[in-house]
Design an enzyme around this catalytic site. Sequence first.
Site, PDB file in Angstrom:
ATOM      1  N   ALA A  46     -21.899  12.102  -7.952  1.00  0.00           N
ATOM      2  CA  ALA A  46     -21.549  11.698  -6.584  1.00  0.00           C
ATOM      3  C   ALA A  46     -22.588  10.706  -6.074  1.00  0.00           C
ATOM      4  O   ALA A  46     -23.754  11.047  -5.913  1.00  0.00           O
ATOM      5  CB  ALA A  46     -21.480  12.922  -5.675  1.00  0.00           C
ATOM      6  N   GLN A  47     -22.154   9.487  -5.813  1.00  0.00           N
ATOM      7  CA  GLN A  47     -23.096   8.439  -5.444  1.00  0.00           C
ATOM      8  C   GLN A  47     -23.326   8.364  -3.940  1.00  0.00           C
ATOM      9  O   GLN A  47     -24.445   8.285  -3.460  1.00  0.00           O
ATOM     10  CB  GLN A  47     -22.589   7.075  -5.933  1.00  0.00           C
ATOM     11  CG  GLN A  47     -22.543   6.931  -7.432  1.00  0.00           C
ATOM     12  CD  GLN A  47     -22.005   5.562  -7.843  1.00  0.00           C
ATOM     13  OE1 GLN A  47     -21.524   4.799  -7.020  1.00  0.00           O
ATOM     14  NE2 GLN A  47     -22.078   5.258  -9.117  1.00  0.00           N
ATOM     15  N   GLU A 115     -19.072   4.493   5.371  1.00  0.00           N
ATOM     16  CA  GLU A 115     -18.119   4.294   4.282  1.00  0.00           C
ATOM     17  C   GLU A 115     -16.704   4.167   4.835  1.00  0.00           C
ATOM     18  O   GLU A 115     -16.466   4.337   6.024  1.00  0.00           O
ATOM     19  CB  GLU A 115     -18.218   5.463   3.283  1.00  0.00           C
ATOM     20  CG  GLU A 115     -19.600   5.570   2.641  1.00  0.00           C
ATOM     21  CD  GLU A 115     -19.699   6.707   1.646  1.00  0.00           C
ATOM     22  OE1 GLU A 115     -18.725   7.474   1.518  1.00  0.00           O
ATOM     23  OE2 GLU A 115     -20.740   6.832   0.999  1.00  0.00           O
ATOM     24  N   HIS A 240     -10.062   6.236  -6.737  1.00  0.00           N
ATOM     25  CA  HIS A 240     -11.142   5.438  -6.143  1.00  0.00           C
ATOM     26  C   HIS A 240     -10.814   3.965  -6.353  1.00  0.00           C
ATOM     27  O   HIS A 240     -10.504   3.548  -7.468  1.00  0.00           O
ATOM     28  CB  HIS A 240     -12.500   5.763  -6.766  1.00  0.00           C
ATOM     29  CG  HIS A 240     -13.633   5.285  -5.924  1.00  0.00           C
ATOM     30  ND1 HIS A 240     -13.969   3.954  -5.840  1.00  0.00           N
ATOM     31  CD2 HIS A 240     -14.478   5.936  -5.095  1.00  0.00           C
ATOM     32  CE1 HIS A 240     -14.988   3.820  -5.005  1.00  0.00           C
ATOM     33  NE2 HIS A 240     -15.310   5.013  -4.536  1.00  0.00           N
ATOM     34  N   ARG A 287      -9.346   5.103   1.424  1.00  0.00           N
ATOM     35  CA  ARG A 287      -9.199   4.852  -0.010  1.00  0.00           C
ATOM     36  C   ARG A 287      -7.753   4.678  -0.445  1.00  0.00           C
ATOM     37  O   ARG A 287      -7.469   3.884  -1.341  1.00  0.00           O
ATOM     38  CB  ARG A 287      -9.843   6.003  -0.805  1.00  0.00           C
ATOM     39  CG  ARG A 287     -11.353   5.973  -0.761  1.00  0.00           C
ATOM     40  CD  ARG A 287     -11.943   7.181  -1.427  1.00  0.00           C
ATOM     41  NE  ARG A 287     -13.398   7.068  -1.486  1.00  0.00           N
ATOM     42  CZ  ARG A 287     -14.206   8.053  -1.861  1.00  0.00           C
ATOM     43  NH1 ARG A 287     -13.698   9.219  -2.197  1.00  0.00           N
ATOM     44  NH2 ARG A 287     -15.508   7.878  -1.903  1.00  0.00           N
ATOM     45  N   HIS A 348     -10.063   9.754  -9.162  1.00  0.00           N
ATOM     46  CA  HIS A 348     -11.390  10.068  -8.626  1.00  0.00           C
ATOM     47  C   HIS A 348     -11.511  11.476  -8.066  1.00  0.00           C
ATOM     48  O   HIS A 348     -12.489  12.164  -8.337  1.00  0.00           O
ATOM     49  CB  HIS A 348     -11.736   9.050  -7.536  1.00  0.00           C
ATOM     50  CG  HIS A 348     -13.079   9.223  -6.920  1.00  0.00           C
ATOM     51  ND1 HIS A 348     -14.237   9.149  -7.656  1.00  0.00           N
ATOM     52  CD2 HIS A 348     -13.459   9.474  -5.636  1.00  0.00           C
ATOM     53  CE1 HIS A 348     -15.282   9.328  -6.858  1.00  0.00           C
ATOM     54  NE2 HIS A 348     -14.833   9.552  -5.631  1.00  0.00           N
ATOM     55  N   ARG A 383      -8.671  12.489   1.187  1.00  0.00           N
ATOM     56  CA  ARG A 383     -10.043  12.867   1.562  1.00  0.00           C
ATOM     57  C   ARG A 383     -10.791  11.707   2.192  1.00  0.00           C
ATOM     58  O   ARG A 383     -10.796  10.602   1.666  1.00  0.00           O
ATOM     59  CB  ARG A 383     -10.806  13.336   0.316  1.00  0.00           C
ATOM     60  CG  ARG A 383     -12.277  13.658   0.581  1.00  0.00           C
ATOM     61  CD  ARG A 383     -12.945  14.142  -0.683  1.00  0.00           C
ATOM     62  NE  ARG A 383     -13.051  13.100  -1.684  1.00  0.00           N
ATOM     63  CZ  ARG A 383     -14.153  12.371  -1.898  1.00  0.00           C
ATOM     64  NH1 ARG A 383     -15.222  12.534  -1.156  1.00  0.00           N
ATOM     65  NH2 ARG A 383     -14.170  11.464  -2.862  1.00  0.00           N
TER      66      ARG A 383
END
Length: 521
Positions: A46-47, A115, A240, A287, A348, A383
């Site tokens: 997880a970045q 984000e 993703h 996303r 993802h 999500r």
Amino acid sequence: MITDYLVIGSGIAGLTFAVKIAEEFPERKVVIVTKDSEDESNTKYAQGGVAIVLDKDQDSFKKHIKDTLIAGDGLCDEAVVKMVVEEGPKRLEELLLWGANFDTDPDGAFSLGKEGGHSEYRIIHHKDITGYEIERALLTRVRQLPNIELLPYHFAIDLITDHHIKDSGVKPKTCYGAYVLNQKTGYIFTVKANSTLLATGGIGKVYGHTTNPTIATGDGIAMAYRAKARVKDMEFVQFHPTALYDVEGGSSFLISEAVRGFGAYLRNKKGYRFIPDYDDRAELASRDIVSQSIDNELKKSGDAHVFLDCTHLDIEKFKKHFPNIYDKCLENHIDIETDWIPVVPASHYLCGGIQVDKKGKTTLENLFACGECTRTGLHGANRLASNSLLEALVYAHNIYKYHSKHKLEAVNVEIPLWNEEGTVITKEHVLIQHNLKELQALMRDYVGIVRNNARLKRAVKRLDVIYTEVEDLYRESKVTTSLCELRNMINVAHLIINQSLERKENKGGYFNSDNINVIVG
């Protein structure tokens, strides 16, 4: 083996619960089973970070809740969203207590990122390896607790339920532990547990092209499904938008959502910045929107990928924020100061999974679940970025609180040993690999970002053939990890395909082109 608590999985969800329950009850035993090394999990990769409201002047719980509900496209459980968001600061305090480090600004305050889908800066992070840092801190604490036994390279084959027990006096729909394979010796043994927690992560490998590690084969979901626990919302697979394009396919390196939050642009091969044509939020759209937009661009152009352009950004600041991404690009002969990064959507995150209540309880007695393998109601149809680690922390805490308040009843049933009579060591590994590749191609081609009913129905027929072949092999063969993983992925694919066919309207990450003109209600 007998234990008070069995934890299957060693990511943030499983380790957080294990640490809390072991600290609370030092006289009780906790066993953690994990199929790879102790630190190999989706958490490790997880970045981005953890979405937590900290700056009350600019941000608020109300804003975070609203952003989550918007991303979830009307299918979130609002009470769950409120609970998870408001618990964030308390759970962060525990991570800090356990030694996790997060980036700070020159004044010592947390450096907060932004984000896609977020209206404010609220992502705490450790460079671009946040999950790795959290995993490190949790494992350090686990090793300090003598009542935790960690079993790496052990594979949970199946949950033990009343189905396995002949005594008519057992409770219906109850979990009593699991059958576990020692991958180094090949020995299969029973773990009898008074409480079992599934914390097995995601399903990315079902699609082949994924940002997940190779261990993400949906094992917990498949085990729960076979044990008759309820599994829900499996059609909501999040892709993703920006995985580093790999000509060979397979596991892909993730270019974090935070890079777009930092100011990167998406461009097609001609250099056109196309994303504002699809959404006013441009690169900061959620996303599902970004992935579908890229998918549409690729279908129109026939190109294999689009590009992420970072050349206009402050490169020194980029290196500081995203050193891992910068180095990975250089390894692939991409200098982001002058080169665009070729990217493509990849599987993802799974927004659905094993249905649990606010306490993390499944529909089976003594079986709990936490993390990506669950459907909590937080994510709805899609999500919101960096809500997943937060969800794992909150639900691990809730499961711990439940256990601290309720008496743990000992499992007093006779569990049969694993029966492998009549099986042989298979030499047909080529069958496993062939069926795995066919399954992954089927899911990418027929059950991808944009679906339709014809492709889904075709997927049902093709999956039936694969299922029959693999079940025959499973009955005849001594158990191996690769065979069990394939079997689990087939179960997961079945759930995704059939629950996709059941959904008659497009929501969030789910898009069926045959549903465009369907009026629901």
